[in-house]
Design a protein around this motif. Structure first.
Motif, short mmCIF file in Angstrom:
data_model
loop_
_atom_site.label_atom_id
_atom_site.label_comp_id
_atom_site.label_asym_id
_atom_site.label_seq_id
_atom_site.Cartn_x
_atom_site.Cartn_y
_atom_site.Cartn_z
N MET A 281 0.84 -1.19 0.00
CA MET A 281 0.00 0.00 0.00
C MET A 281 0.88 1.25 0.00
SD MET A 281 -2.90 1.16 2.77
CE MET A 281 -3.75 2.70 2.58
N PHE A 282 0.60 2.17 -0.91
CA PHE A 282 1.38 3.39 -0.99
C PHE A 282 0.98 4.35 0.12
CE2 PHE A 282 1.49 1.96 -5.46
CZ PHE A 282 2.85 1.85 -5.59
N ASN A 283 1.98 4.88 0.81
CA ASN A 283 1.72 5.82 1.89
C ASN A 283 2.79 6.90 1.87
OD1 ASN A 283 0.99 7.20 4.15
ND2 ASN A 283 1.51 5.58 5.60
N PHE A 284 2.42 8.06 1.36
CA PHE A 284 3.35 9.17 1.28
C PHE A 284 3.15 10.16 2.42
CE2 PHE A 284 2.93 7.77 -3.19
CZ PHE A 284 4.24 7.38 -3.39
N ASN A 285 2.49 9.70 3.46
CA ASN A 285 2.27 10.55 4.63
C ASN A 285 3.59 10.78 5.35
OD1 ASN A 285 1.43 11.86 6.89
ND2 ASN A 285 0.11 10.23 7.65
N LEU B 268 5.37 20.08 3.49
CA LEU B 268 4.47 20.64 4.50
C LEU B 268 3.05 20.14 4.31
CD1 LEU B 268 5.69 24.36 4.61
CD2 LEU B 268 5.82 22.73 6.50
N SER B 269 2.61 20.07 3.06
CA SER B 269 1.25 19.62 2.78
C SER B 269 1.03 18.16 3.16
CB SER B 269 0.91 19.82 1.29
OG SER B 269 1.59 18.87 0.48
N LEU B 270 2.13 17.42 3.30
CA LEU B 270 2.06 16.01 3.69
C LEU B 270 2.33 15.80 5.17
CD1 LEU B 270 3.89 14.54 0.56
CD2 LEU B 270 1.44 14.38 1.08
N GLY B 271 2.37 16.89 5.92
CA GLY B 271 2.46 16.79 7.36
C GLY B 271 3.83 16.91 7.97
N ALA B 272 4.85 17.18 7.17
CA ALA B 272 6.21 17.26 7.69
C ALA B 272 6.46 18.61 8.36
CB ALA B 272 7.22 17.05 6.56
N THR C 159 12.29 25.36 -2.68
CA THR C 159 11.10 26.02 -2.15
C THR C 159 9.85 25.19 -2.42
OG1 THR C 159 12.09 28.19 -2.53
CG2 THR C 159 9.71 28.12 -2.24
N TYR C 160 9.68 24.73 -3.64
CA TYR C 160 8.49 23.95 -4.00
C TYR C 160 8.45 22.65 -3.20
CZ TYR C 160 4.74 21.94 -6.73
OH TYR C 160 3.53 21.40 -7.10
N THR C 161 9.61 22.01 -3.05
CA THR C 161 9.67 20.77 -2.29
C THR C 161 9.25 20.98 -0.85
OG1 THR C 161 11.42 19.90 -3.72
CG2 THR C 161 11.18 18.88 -1.55
N GLY C 162 9.72 22.07 -0.25
CA GLY C 162 9.34 22.37 1.12
C GLY C 162 7.84 22.51 1.27
N LYS C 163 7.21 23.20 0.35
CA LYS C 163 5.76 23.38 0.40
C LYS C 163 5.03 22.05 0.26
CE LYS C 163 5.90 28.09 -1.47
NZ LYS C 163 5.52 28.98 -2.61
N LEU C 164 5.52 21.19 -0.63
CA LEU C 164 4.89 19.89 -0.82
C LEU C 164 5.03 19.03 0.43
CD1 LEU C 164 3.41 17.89 -2.62
CD2 LEU C 164 5.61 17.24 -3.62
#
Length: 265
Positions: free
Chosen positions: A1-5, A30-34, A23-28
């Protein structure tokens, strides 16, 4: 099962204040809970990025100042993060100089050293100070941003840039070998030209030249920051737990054939 959380993972991204891949990576992330530390050398640039974030992402966004080419500043940065968060789970070595497109007879010694000190030495220093913490926690992900210039050379940079990006690949493989028994994955991504502010700096590229370049890419377009960021999420997540010591190309198929063999009409 894929889990990118990536909920609660502590992430440091170097060179993340320029509005491009970091910058873009940081925003992504963050959106995944990091919990994401955006590294840069100028406070106002980092603050501008954090201020522009949606309110729900700002809570886990952190700015941290350090010149990654300087040993003392890197050590202080890592010590500060470790003290606040008690762990560092993911390191993305993204900082690079990207100096002028000068040929071997034109580039100065100081310009060469600047490329090596930021891109290669910076990656080494950040890894050197982060890895002991990862070893203690028996978990970690270290990801390097290399370049296809390491394999093909490049018209848009110089020998220092290509050499530093090639050196990163050796650093990656040796670290992967040494750290595998500590459950630490170490990999590199190898982008070609990505449509970010860096490649347009000082008029190096414009929309017309990028459009021409895209004609020689099998997928028919220039890469975007999200193309790199999506791969970084994969490598930072536990989905990629059996991958280490690899370089993964993100180039739209650009390495498949010389540009002179393009079949596009």
């Amino acid at each position: 099962m894929f889990n990118f959380n990536l909920e609660g993972k502590v992430v440091l991204i170097t060179g993340a204040s320029g509005g491009g891949v970091g910058t873009y990576t940081g925003k992504l992330f963050l959106s995944l809970g990091a919990i994401v530390y955006f590294n840069g050398k100028e406070q106002h640039k980092i603050q501008s990025i954090i201020s522009s974030l949606p309110e729900n992402l700002k809570v886990n966004a952190r700015g941290i100042i350090a010149d990654v080419s300087k040993d003392s500043e890197v050590k202080q940065m890592i010590d500060e993060i470790q003290k606040k968060e008690k762990r560092i789970d993911i390191l993305i070595n993204n900082a690079a100089n990207g100096g002028p497109a000068k040929k071997i007879g034109e580039i100065t010694h100081s310009e060469w050293e600047k490329e090596i000190s930021t891109t290669l030495n910076g990656s080494f220093l950040c890894s050197r100070y982060v890895v002991p913490h990862m070893m203690k926690q028996k978990y970690g992900k270290v990801i390097f941003i290399s370049s296809n210039a390491a394999f093909k050379g490049t018209w848009g940079r110089n020998v220092g840039y290509a050499s530093a990006k090639a050196g990163i690949l050796g650093l990656c493989k040796q670290m992967a070998l040494e750290l595998a028994s500590y459950n630490i994955n170490v990999n590199s991504v190898v982008p070609s030209q990505i449509n970010s502010p860096r490649i347009k700096r000082n008029g190096r590229k414009d929309e017309k030249t990028l459009e021409l370049h895209a004609k020689n890419i099998p997928l028919g377009r220039i890469g975007e920051p999200e193309d790199v960021a999506n791969m970084l999420v994969f490598l930072a997540s536990d989905v990629s737990s059996y991958i280490t010591g690899q370089e993964i190309f993100i180039d739209g198929g650009g390495t498949l054939a010389p540009s002179t063999t393009s079949l596009r009409s």
